[in-house]
Design a protein around this motif. Structure first.
Motif, PDB file in Angstrom:
ATOM      1  N   UNK A  39       5.053  18.976   2.316  1.00 47.70           N
ATOM      2  CA  UNK A  39       4.025  17.998   2.670  1.00 47.70           C
ATOM      3  C   UNK A  39       3.132  17.775   1.460  1.00 47.70           C
ATOM      4  N   UNK A  40       3.013  16.527   1.012  1.00 47.02           N
ATOM      5  CA  UNK A  40       2.137  16.202  -0.107  1.00 47.02           C
ATOM      6  C   UNK A  40       0.686  16.246   0.355  1.00 47.02           C
ATOM      7  N   UNK A  81       0.830  -1.204   0.000  1.00 44.81           N
ATOM      8  CA  UNK A  81       0.000   0.000   0.000  1.00 44.81           C
ATOM      9  C   UNK A  81       0.864   1.254   0.000  1.00 44.81           C
ATOM     10  N   UNK A  82       1.895   1.292   0.846  1.00 46.45           N
ATOM     11  CA  UNK A  82       2.767   2.463   0.896  1.00 46.45           C
ATOM     12  C   UNK A  82       3.538   2.628  -0.409  1.00 46.45           C
ATOM     13  N   UNK A  83       3.946   1.501  -0.984  1.00 44.96           N
ATOM     14  CA  UNK A  83       4.662   1.581  -2.264  1.00 44.96           C
ATOM     15  C   UNK A  83       3.734   2.072  -3.376  1.00 44.96           C
ATOM     16  N   UNK A 117       2.326  12.750   4.059  1.00 48.14           N
ATOM     17  CA  UNK A 117       1.147  12.843   3.198  1.00 48.14           C
ATOM     18  C   UNK A 117      -0.019  13.375   4.018  1.00 48.14           C
ATOM     19  N   UNK A 118      -0.681  14.401   3.486  1.00 47.76           N
ATOM     20  CA  UNK A 118      -1.849  15.001   4.124  1.00 47.76           C
ATOM     21  C   UNK A 118      -3.076  14.652   3.281  1.00 47.76           C
ATOM     22  N   UNK A 119      -4.081  14.025   3.913  1.00 49.51           N
ATOM     23  CA  UNK A 119      -5.296  13.605   3.223  1.00 49.51           C
ATOM     24  C   UNK A 119      -6.468  14.383   3.803  1.00 49.51           C
ATOM     25  N   UNK A 141       8.225  11.623  -3.112  1.00 47.14           N
ATOM     26  CA  UNK A 141       9.678  11.384  -3.051  1.00 47.14           C
ATOM     27  C   UNK A 141      10.036  10.145  -2.229  1.00 47.14           C
ATOM     28  N   UNK A 142       9.243   9.849  -1.189  1.00 49.92           N
ATOM     29  CA  UNK A 142       9.487   8.673  -0.348  1.00 49.92           C
ATOM     30  C   UNK A 142       8.145   8.058   0.016  1.00 49.92           C
TER      31      UNK A 142
END
Length: 695
Positions: free
Chosen positions: A530-531, A386-388, A505-507, A397-398
């Motif tokens: 921050x994405x 999931x993270x990948x 990551x910000x959702x 970037x990561x």
């Protein structure tokens, strides 16, 4: 990756004394806590050539950028401080034995006038006898159901007991002879307490006494040709024997002991413990933890004992049997003795029944580890995938090891609240959850969800900036000597900061409008690392800032599943807090509008006058007679309740229950929100049913 040489203490700085040390990463998070007889010798091992270190130790020292220590007087003090720091900072590189549930106990409330037998979980209460823990609540209920034939003590809740007493009729258990019905006076409180004491004695291991007594009474009834009574006693005797069979004797000398066993590999360790009381196994517990430290069995046992018998932990028995003695076994035994208040024997069983029982516990640990591996293999793979997926599909970037999700909950613009949930490594970190009360520009609330989202995101990242500016977060904060500050540890309190960790990551829950509002908040604060994405509910589309079309992840994508879980958890947490605020608002009292009259004084007035109407009819002198209410405040209360149009004159206004604590709102921008802050079953009205009720 950090070079350990960049933060290695200078020669002679580290004292050659016992103490506790902690490593912190560039963001300030404490990532490892340890103790040592000699801080100088122990810390020198961490700064050896990386090629000679264990891979997990090398990862830890290259992740950290600072090491601190505290010198203590004795090794026992070092044990206590190490346990406190591990509990406070939750370091990621320390082995943590996380139990996935609260184990139930069989409890008898001997501190009450009419003792009650019930299932209890959580913190132990004074005046209550506990037996267990048990692995399942149903096992306790089966045992109690059998024993109530012989010891018919009260098992109903306080509400059922009061209703039966007021109606003069016992509950069902009273009619079927599984309760002696003290609620209606069928038995005196003294005789009922004697029954409860016999029940406790039987559970404590004095089984032979009661079995022999029933055998004599049965034989006597048969000799008197009272076959009906003899048959009842025969059934009671059978019930006692079935209970005894369930708790077979494993140690013949009536030992009170906890028997621990470990089974593990390079990645994980399985723990099992049997609780033996009075020579019988009264309960069993087991859990599996990741082996993130390079520790042998002796060190693992030491860490295990600290966590199991720490503050609010299990009771310490006379004997603690372990698979390997800790390096500091005398100090650990002394620490256990302090917790118990008497001497504790800490040893490895070498032969006999105790050795055989320890082997049985080890077999259970090995079986639990095998089962855990089977169940977790798919889950660990799915989380990594999931993270990948998110890293690839969102062009990050990561991998987003820390994800924060925000949601807004409101009812037609009232009681607006926002929620922030945190997932780390793909799993919830509930201690980091937060909720926000949305105020809006004029203090009355936001105009819509987008304005509320902008406010919540702004407040979250303002707190991040403020804590970093104060030296509580970030790798650039230094003191007057140019030494980096301890990052996520507040230097004024020494406790972890609340908002010092930035997400990768910000959702946000919503589509382009919510994403645009969140991006505007980030731009205003200069946050560019921050994405940000939004997850729309209708088609589960992923929206990026400024994009005309959404990113559509495959319906089988593990990354989409993770985003859905994060979004659903944020929604659940937001609506739970919203319902709590709405419920609180619906119970407002007319007394809330009286200046200078806080919750404590409201309770005092309602306790004295019983209702708002009676309070409104009282004179200022009568009101001033209530403790804590002076003449001036009494006059204010009287005028507020008797002025024309006051609610108390027209109808009975809702008032606070005099016996219940008043609901209060947190003062400040943000409030901590975790599972303990949510409504629980304990807050619900008691169920009106007979029998054993689990709290």
């Amino acid at each position: 990756m950090t070079n350990p040489a960049s933060y290695r203490p200078r020669p002679g700085e580290i004292p050659d004394a016992p103490g506790v040390y902690r490593f912190s990463d560039p963001s300030g998070r404490v990532i490892y806590v340890g103790k040592a007889k000699s801080l100088r010798s122990r810390l020198a091992n961490y700064f050896a050539d990386l090629s000679t270190l264990h891979p997990r130790t090398a990862t830890m020292v290259t992740t950290a950028n600072r090491v601190e220590w505290t010198v203590v007087g004795t090794e026992v003090e070092a044990l206590s401080l190490e346990y406190s720091w591990i509990k406070e900072f939750d370091p990621r590189f320390n082995v943590k034995y996380r139990d996935d549930k609260s184990y139930p106990y069989l409890a008898v409330t001997m501190g009450e006038e009419i003792p009650r037998v019930q299932v209890m979980r959580g913190a132990k209460r004074a005046g209550t006898r506990y037996f267990g823990p048990y692995s399942h609540a149903w096992a306790i209920r089966e045992t109690v159901d059998l024993l109530l034939r012989v010891f018919p003590i009260r098992s109903c809740s306080a509400g059922v007991f009061r209703r039966a007493a007021s109606s003069g009729r016992p509950c069902l258990l009273g009619y079927i002879d599984k309760c002696s019905a003290p609620c209606v006076g069928s038995i005196s409180p003294e005789d009922h307490r004697a029954l409860a004491e016999d029940f406790c004695a039987f559970m404590a291991g004095e089984t032979a006494t009661f079995v022999r007594r029933l055998e004599r009474e049965m034989a006597s009834a048969a000799a008197e040709l009272d076959f009906e009574r003899a048959a009842r006693l025969r059934d009671d005797l059978g019930a006692l024997r079935r209970v005894v069979e369930k708790n077979a004797v494993v140690l013949s000398d009536g030992t009170d002991a906890d028997v621990f066993a470990l089974a593990g590999d390079e990645l994980e360790v399985s723990v099992q413990v049997f609780h033996v009381r009075g020579g019988r196994v009264r309960g069993q517990r087991g859990w599996v933890s990741e082996r993130v430290e390079d520790l042998d069995d002796a060190a693992l046992v030491e860490r295990l004992l600290l966590q199991v018998y720490g503050e609010g932990g299990a009771d310490v028995p006379r004997e603690v049997l372990v698979p390997a003695l800790p390096e500091d076994a005398p100090e650990v035994a002394e620490w256990l003795a302090r917790s118990r208040g008497a001497k504790v024997s800490l040893r490895v069983p070498a032969r006999g029944d105790k050795r055989a029982l320890a082997e049985t516990v080890r077999t259970n640990a090995e079986g639990a580890l095998a089962l855990h591996k089977t169940r977790r293999a798919g889950d660990l793979t799915a989380r990594s995938r999931a993270l990948a997926d998110l890293e690839r599909e969102l062009d990050l970037p990561t991998s987003p090891l820390r994800i924060e999700c925000f949601d807004i909950s409101t009812t037609q613009g009232s009681h607006q609240v926002g929620s922030m949930v945190v997932f780390e490594d793909g799993v919830p970190r509930k201690s980091a959850y937060r909720h926000f009360v949305v105020r809006g520009a004029d203090g009355t609330g936001a105009r819509d969800d987008t304005e509320a989202m902008h406010e919540v995101i702004s407040r979250r990242f303002k707190r991040l900036a403020a804590e970093r500016a104060a030296g509580i977060g970030g790798s650039d904060a230094v003191d007057e000597d140019g030494i980096p500050l301890s990052g996520a540890v507040d230097p004024t309190t020494g406790r972890p900061a609340r908002f010092a960790y930035a997400p990768q990551l910000l959702v946000v829950d919503g589509g382009p409008p919510q994403v645009a509002a969140a991006q505007r908040a980030l731009d205003e604060l200069g946050v560019d690392d921050v994405a940000l994405v939004g997850l729309a509910k209708r088609l589960e589309e992923v929206w990026l800032p400024g994009e005309e079309f959404p990113v559509v992840l495959p319906r089988t994508s593990e990354g989409l599943y993770l985003l859905q879980r994060v979004r659903d958890e944020a929604h659940r947490f937001a609506i739970t807090h919203h319902r709590k605020r709405r419920s609180t608002a619906m119970t407002r009292s007319v007394l809330d509008d009286v200046p200078g009259l806080g919750p404590a004084r409201q309770r005092a007035l309602l306790a004295a006058f019983r209702s708002v109407r009676a309070l409104a009819a009282a004179t200022p002198d009568e009101i001033a007679a209530v403790p804590g209410i002076g003449p001036t405040l009494a006059q204010v209360v009287h005028e507020a309740l008797t002025r024309p149009g006051a609610p108390a004159l027209d109808a009975e206004a809702p008032a606070l229950d005099a016996g219940a604590p008043a609901a209060t709102e947190a003062v400040g921008d943000d409030a901590v929100g975790d599972e303990a802050a949510e409504p629980s079953a304990a807050a619900a009205p008691p169920r009106a049913e007979a029998g054993i009720l689990e709290p």
